[in-house]
Design a protein around this motif. Structure first.
Motif, PDB file in Angstrom:
ATOM      1  N   SER A 166       0.841  -1.198   0.000  1.00 56.54           N
ATOM      2  CA  SER A 166       0.000   0.000   0.000  1.00 56.54           C
ATOM      3  C   SER A 166       0.877   1.248   0.000  1.00 56.54           C
ATOM      4  N   LEU A 167       0.231   2.405  -0.173  1.00 58.00           N
ATOM      5  CA  LEU A 167       0.957   3.675  -0.159  1.00 58.00           C
ATOM      6  C   LEU A 167       1.677   3.884   1.159  1.00 58.00           C
ATOM      7  N   PHE A 168       1.193   3.241   2.210  1.00 57.77           N
ATOM      8  CA  PHE A 168       1.775   3.398   3.534  1.00 57.77           C
ATOM      9  C   PHE A 168       3.184   2.829   3.625  1.00 57.77           C
ATOM     10  N   THR A 169       3.540   1.874   2.737  1.00 55.17           N
ATOM     11  CA  THR A 169       4.821   1.189   2.880  1.00 55.17           C
ATOM     12  C   THR A 169       5.730   1.276   1.658  1.00 55.17           C
ATOM     13  N   ILE A 170       5.238   1.692   0.502  1.00 53.60           N
ATOM     14  CA  ILE A 170       6.062   1.677  -0.702  1.00 53.60           C
ATOM     15  C   ILE A 170       6.807   2.992  -0.878  1.00 53.60           C
ATOM     16  N   ASP A 171       7.871   2.962  -1.698  1.00 57.27           N
ATOM     17  CA  ASP A 171       8.715   4.122  -1.969  1.00 57.27           C
ATOM     18  C   ASP A 171       8.913   4.268  -3.469  1.00 57.27           C
ATOM     19  N   GLY A 172       9.628   5.323  -3.848  1.00 55.40           N
ATOM     20  CA  GLY A 172      10.057   5.496  -5.226  1.00 55.40           C
ATOM     21  C   GLY A 172       8.934   5.780  -6.199  1.00 55.40           C
ATOM     22  N   GLU A 173       9.125   5.340  -7.443  1.00 58.44           N
ATOM     23  CA  GLU A 173       8.165   5.602  -8.515  1.00 58.44           C
ATOM     24  C   GLU A 173       6.792   4.984  -8.249  1.00 58.44           C
ATOM     25  N   PRO A 174       6.720   3.734  -7.706  1.00 54.60           N
ATOM     26  CA  PRO A 174       5.388   3.201  -7.382  1.00 54.60           C
ATOM     27  C   PRO A 174       4.617   4.086  -6.410  1.00 54.60           C
ATOM     28  N   ALA A 175       5.335   4.630  -5.418  1.00 47.69           N
ATOM     29  CA  ALA A 175       4.672   5.525  -4.456  1.00 47.69           C
ATOM     30  C   ALA A 175       4.209   6.810  -5.140  1.00 47.69           C
ATOM     31  N   HIS A 176       5.039   7.314  -6.061  1.00 45.34           N
ATOM     32  CA  HIS A 176       4.680   8.549  -6.776  1.00 45.34           C
ATOM     33  C   HIS A 176       3.411   8.344  -7.595  1.00 45.34           C
ATOM     34  N   ARG A 177       3.320   7.218  -8.314  1.00 43.05           N
ATOM     35  CA  ARG A 177       2.132   6.958  -9.135  1.00 43.05           C
ATOM     36  C   ARG A 177       0.887   6.778  -8.264  1.00 43.05           C
ATOM     37  N   MET A 178       1.042   6.045  -7.150  1.00 41.32           N
ATOM     38  CA  MET A 178      -0.114   5.814  -6.290  1.00 41.32           C
ATOM     39  C   MET A 178      -0.554   7.099  -5.608  1.00 41.32           C
ATOM     40  N   ARG A 179       0.398   7.943  -5.224  1.00 42.16           N
ATOM     41  CA  ARG A 179       0.043   9.226  -4.611  1.00 42.16           C
ATOM     42  C   ARG A 179      -0.769  10.072  -5.584  1.00 42.16           C
ATOM     43  N   ALA A 180      -0.375  10.054  -6.862  1.00 43.22           N
ATOM     44  CA  ALA A 180      -1.097  10.841  -7.864  1.00 43.22           C
ATOM     45  C   ALA A 180      -2.532  10.340  -8.006  1.00 43.22           C
ATOM     46  N   LYS A 181      -2.713   9.014  -7.987  1.00 40.41           N
ATOM     47  CA  LYS A 181      -4.064   8.458  -8.098  1.00 40.41           C
ATOM     48  C   LYS A 181      -4.911   8.812  -6.878  1.00 40.41           C
ATOM     49  N   VAL A 182      -4.323   8.646  -5.695  1.00 41.24           N
ATOM     50  CA  VAL A 182      -5.057   8.937  -4.467  1.00 41.24           C
ATOM     51  C   VAL A 182      -5.411  10.424  -4.395  1.00 41.24           C
ATOM     52  N   LYS A 183      -4.471  11.263  -4.790  1.00 43.90           N
ATOM     53  CA  LYS A 183      -4.732  12.713  -4.759  1.00 43.90           C
ATOM     54  C   LYS A 183      -5.878  13.073  -5.692  1.00 43.90           C
ATOM     55  N   GLY A 184      -5.901  12.433  -6.875  1.00 42.16           N
ATOM     56  CA  GLY A 184      -6.984  12.693  -7.811  1.00 42.16           C
ATOM     57  C   GLY A 184      -8.339  12.296  -7.256  1.00 42.16           C
ATOM     58  N   VAL A 185      -8.379  11.157  -6.544  1.00 41.31           N
ATOM     59  CA  VAL A 185      -9.642  10.700  -5.957  1.00 41.31           C
ATOM     60  C   VAL A 185     -10.071  11.619  -4.824  1.00 41.31           C
ATOM     61  N   LEU A 186      -9.131  11.965  -3.931  1.00 40.76           N
ATOM     62  CA  LEU A 186      -9.471  12.776  -2.765  1.00 40.76           C
ATOM     63  C   LEU A 186      -9.905  14.186  -3.146  1.00 40.76           C
ATOM     64  N   ASN A 187      -9.345  14.706  -4.247  1.00 39.12           N
ATOM     65  CA  ASN A 187      -9.700  16.064  -4.658  1.00 39.12           C
ATOM     66  C   ASN A 187     -10.901  16.095  -5.590  1.00 39.12           C
ATOM     67  N   GLY A 188     -11.423  14.919  -5.942  1.00 37.36           N
ATOM     68  CA  GLY A 188     -12.539  14.864  -6.873  1.00 37.36           C
ATOM     69  C   GLY A 188     -13.836  15.336  -6.238  1.00 37.36           C
ATOM     70  N   PRO A 189     -14.646  16.062  -6.980  1.00 37.23           N
ATOM     71  CA  PRO A 189     -15.919  16.568  -6.430  1.00 37.23           C
ATOM     72  C   PRO A 189     -16.884  15.440  -6.070  1.00 37.23           C
ATOM     73  N   ARG A 190     -16.795  14.307  -6.748  1.00 36.76           N
ATOM     74  CA  ARG A 190     -17.704  13.197  -6.460  1.00 36.76           C
ATOM     75  C   ARG A 190     -17.511  12.677  -5.040  1.00 36.76           C
TER      76      ARG A 190
END
Length: 254
Positions: A101-125
């Motif tokens: 999960s995002l809680f334990t990963i680093d590097g590029e995988p963490a960067h991609r997952m952070r971008a996805k999570v940020k998109g969901v959390l900032n979404g109006p839905r």
């Protein structure tokens, strides 16, 4: 519209004040003595240390902490400069229950997952759904429960009620299903207790030598046994929520 509530707020006892920096053992005894009550203890310590302090343990332990509740530090570590604070393999092993999960990963995988999570959390839905869940929960669960407690003249633990409220709200947002911890019969909070156990044992693993907690895990004793039980509770809860969501979806489609 509702009668006055008798509210009971429990204040947990703190066995020691600020941590003492002992020779050799450093702050280890203070933290072990308050292991059962870490959230309240950290609140006391941070209040008495201007919101930041360093904690050290004896040689051979992993107890080397910088503890903070300063918003600027939190933003620096988790947002502005998060690539400079990798979690590492040791952290991932300590929180193996959250592996991948995002809680334990680093590097590029963490960067991609952070971008996805940020998109969901900032979404109006999501924001609209959260607002809808919150209003519905207060109107149809929280206030009726308060009225029920008043009608039977039962003291109310507001801390527990807010914990139940937030757990239901978060679980409904994640799974699309309401666990129903705010129902009038007040079901056991096994899952919330299990989550607390995960964090408690995670802290225990941080302050103990790796070889020690791994041996305890192999023997299934002490905190590691509690963690194993918590794993089972959490897995069962996730499976139950997913099954209920599938059932509700099928009923809606038909």
């Amino acid at each position: 519209a509702y009668p006055t509530l008798r509210i009971t707020m429990w204040i947990l006892p703190i066995s020691m004040a600020l941590p003492i920096n002992w020779p050799i053992l450093h702050m280890f005894p203070s933290f072990v003595a308050n292991l059962h009550n870490m959230p309240a203890y950290f609140t006391l310590v941070l209040t008495g240390s201007s919101h930041d302090f360093r904690a050290h343990g004896p040689p051979g332990t992993g107890m080397r902490f910088f503890v903070t509740c300063n918003p600027a530090n939190i933003q620096h570590i988790f947002t502005t400069n998060y690539p400079n604070f990798p979690k590492g393999a040791e952290f991932a092993a300590i929180f193996d229950i959250m592996g991948g999960s995002l809680f334990t990963i680093d590097g590029e995988p963490a960067h991609r997952m952070r971008a996805k999570v940020k998109g969901v959390l900032n979404g109006p839905r999501l924001l609209d759904n959260l607002a809808s869940y919150c209003v519905d929960k207060v109107k149809n669960s929280l206030l009726p429960l308060f009225a029920h407690m008043v009608s039977i003249e039962t003291p109310l633990d507001m801390q527990e009620m807010m914990l139940r409220f937030m757990f239901d709200l978060c679980a409904t947002s994640l799974f699309g299903v309401d666990p129903g911890l705010l129902s009038s019969d007040l079901p056991p909070m096994d899952v919330a207790v299990a989550l607390d156990t995960v964090m408690e044992v995670g802290f225990f693993r941080h302050v103990m030598p790796t070889s020690c907690w791994k041996l305890m895990r192999r023997l299934n004793i002490g905190p590691e046994r509690k963690l194993s039980t918590s794993h089972t509770v959490l897995r069962r809860f996730v499976v139950e929520m997913m099954d209920r969501w599938k059932t509700n979806t099928c009923h809606t489609e038909t």
